[in-house]
Design a protein around this motif. Structure first.
Motif, PDB file in Angstrom:
ATOM      1  N   TYR A 105      38.308  20.974   6.358  1.00 18.97           N
ATOM      2  CA  TYR A 105      37.539  19.859   5.790  1.00 18.97           C
ATOM      3  C   TYR A 105      36.052  20.066   6.042  1.00 18.97           C
ATOM      4  O   TYR A 105      35.221  19.907   5.148  1.00 18.97           O
ATOM      5  CB  TYR A 105      38.019  18.550   6.438  1.00 18.97           C
ATOM      6  CG  TYR A 105      37.451  17.319   5.800  1.00 18.97           C
ATOM      7  CD1 TYR A 105      38.087  16.713   4.722  1.00 18.97           C
ATOM      8  CD2 TYR A 105      36.277  16.746   6.276  1.00 18.97           C
ATOM      9  CE1 TYR A 105      37.564  15.582   4.133  1.00 18.97           C
ATOM     10  CE2 TYR A 105      35.741  15.613   5.685  1.00 18.97           C
ATOM     11  CZ  TYR A 105      36.401  15.036   4.615  1.00 18.97           C
ATOM     12  OH  TYR A 105      35.873  13.911   4.035  1.00 18.97           O
ATOM     13  N   ARG A 132      45.378  20.508   2.322  1.00 22.56           N
ATOM     14  CA  ARG A 132      45.868  20.217   3.678  1.00 22.56           C
ATOM     15  C   ARG A 132      47.030  21.157   4.000  1.00 22.56           C
ATOM     16  O   ARG A 132      47.914  21.383   3.166  1.00 22.56           O
ATOM     17  CB  ARG A 132      46.397  18.787   3.776  1.00 22.56           C
ATOM     18  CG  ARG A 132      45.357  17.703   3.513  1.00 22.56           C
ATOM     19  CD  ARG A 132      44.345  17.557   4.646  1.00 22.56           C
ATOM     20  NE  ARG A 132      43.407  16.491   4.372  1.00 22.56           N
ATOM     21  CZ  ARG A 132      42.287  16.627   3.640  1.00 22.56           C
ATOM     22  NH1 ARG A 132      41.972  17.798   3.122  1.00 22.56           N
ATOM     23  NH2 ARG A 132      41.475  15.590   3.445  1.00 22.56           N
ATOM     24  N   ALA A 140      43.669  19.345   8.078  1.00 20.86           N
ATOM     25  CA  ALA A 140      42.657  20.338   7.709  1.00 20.86           C
ATOM     26  C   ALA A 140      41.477  20.187   8.667  1.00 20.86           C
ATOM     27  O   ALA A 140      40.424  19.670   8.295  1.00 20.86           O
ATOM     28  CB  ALA A 140      42.204  20.158   6.273  1.00 20.86           C
ATOM     29  N   GLY A 176      49.760  15.981   7.179  1.00 21.78           N
ATOM     30  CA  GLY A 176      48.805  16.936   6.635  1.00 21.78           C
ATOM     31  C   GLY A 176      47.593  17.092   7.558  1.00 21.78           C
ATOM     32  O   GLY A 176      47.171  16.127   8.202  1.00 21.78           O
ATOM     33  N   ASN A 201      48.765  23.637  -0.720  1.00 26.85           N
ATOM     34  CA  ASN A 201      48.314  22.310  -0.310  1.00 26.85           C
ATOM     35  C   ASN A 201      49.515  21.369  -0.261  1.00 26.85           C
ATOM     36  O   ASN A 201      50.264  21.288  -1.233  1.00 26.85           O
ATOM     37  CB  ASN A 201      47.287  21.773  -1.301  1.00 26.85           C
ATOM     38  CG  ASN A 201      47.098  20.281  -1.151  1.00 26.85           C
ATOM     39  OD1 ASN A 201      46.886  19.783  -0.060  1.00 26.85           O
ATOM     40  ND2 ASN A 201      47.216  19.568  -2.262  1.00 26.85           N
ATOM     41  N   SER A 220      49.185  17.946   0.410  1.00 30.91           N
ATOM     42  CA  SER A 220      48.777  16.534   0.317  1.00 30.91           C
ATOM     43  C   SER A 220      48.639  16.048  -1.128  1.00 30.91           C
ATOM     44  O   SER A 220      48.007  16.710  -1.957  1.00 30.91           O
ATOM     45  CB  SER A 220      47.446  16.326   1.034  1.00 30.91           C
ATOM     46  OG  SER A 220      47.000  14.998   0.832  1.00 30.91           O
TER      47      SER A 220
END
Ligand SMILES: [Zn+2]
Length: 265
Positions: A247, A256, A120, A118, A40, A42
């Motif tokens: 997401y 992200r 997703a 970022g 990740n 973020s």
């Protein structure tokens, strides 16, 4: 034709031309725990800042750059794009450094910065103009797409005197037309912007599958970018849970991936 390559390493890369590095990370190869496992990038999703720092450090090292060269945008689902320079280096790079506010797009002439954001599900749009020594990165979810973040970027490039035929676009992994169902309200925004060309397929009453790749491609072609210069990866983030955060699929609680682009010195 696609120049999007999935390597054995935990990244995809858009191989547009020598001297430009454009990568999109997967969720593999990092140190974060579930639900941010493992790479990740973020700070804003609830992950441990120390894990995010290590993840970012690894990615930047893999493209032979340093965290201090990273420039990140706040990403507010709007359409503002700006030129950045080495003066901005470090913005958003660490938890203590805020990203450049109000922006969903970054452009630079400098080989001393790495542009990053970022993602997703939202669409990462990579820009390369090798002839003019320019790279860029845009964040286009449905709002950014319909609000014209891609148009703003092309306008800035035109103001700079850049020939549209020299602009190359890489549309990276994001939620695909297989998985992205939207309601009537979102569909209407696309109809208002694109008319009958809006890439919507009805699924059930008041619901449609929306193709954000196609919506961005069409708008870029309309702006004058040659279709042959637009390269869509066609990886759907929601379809591939082993590779990507999503997401939509993960109901908002997820990490992200990072999109990063820079020029080599
Ligand atoms: Zn899908």
């Amino acid at each position: 034709m696609t120049r999007w390559i999935r390597h054995k390493s935990p990244y995809l890369s858009w191989q547009v031309t020598e001297g430009i590095q454009a990568i999109f990370t997967t969720r593999q190869g990092g140190v974060s725990f579930s639900p941010f496992d493992t790479l990740n990038i973020s700070f804003n999703v609830g992950d441990l800042p120390s894990a995010v720092m290590e993840n970012r450090r690894r990615v930047l090292a893999d493209i032979d750059h340093d965290l201090s060269q990273l420039v990140m945008a706040e990403q507010v689902h709007h359409n503002q794009v700006a030129w950045v320079s080495p003066h901005d280096a470090g913005a958003g790079a660490m938890a203590s450094r805020t990203a450049l506010p109000g922006l969903d797009g970054l452009l630079t002439h400098s080989d001393r910065v790495v542009l990053g954001m970022g993602f997703a599900d939202c669409v990462p749009i990579f820009i390369a103009v090798p002839q003019d020594h320019v790279v860029g990165l845009l964040h286009a979810g449905w709002r950014g797409t319909v609000r014209g973040v891609q148009r703003q970027a092309i306008e800035l490039l035109k103001e700079e005197g850049i020939d549209l035929h020299q602009i190359h676009i890489g549309i990276g992994p994001s939620i695909g037309p297989c998985c992205y169902e939207v309601d009537e309200r979102v569909a209407n925004e696309f109809r208002a912007q694109m008319g009958g060309d809006a890439p919507l397929v009805a699924t059930r009453v008041g619901h449609y599958l929306l193709d954000l790749w196609e919506a961005n491609r069409q708008q870029l072609v309309e702006l004058g970018i040659p279709d042959a210069n637009i390269d869509i990866s066609r990886w759907c983030t929601a379809c591939h849970g082993d590779q990507f955060f999503s997401y939509r699929r993960d109901h908002g609680r997820t990490g992200r991936m990072g999109g990063f682009i820079c020029m080599s010195k």
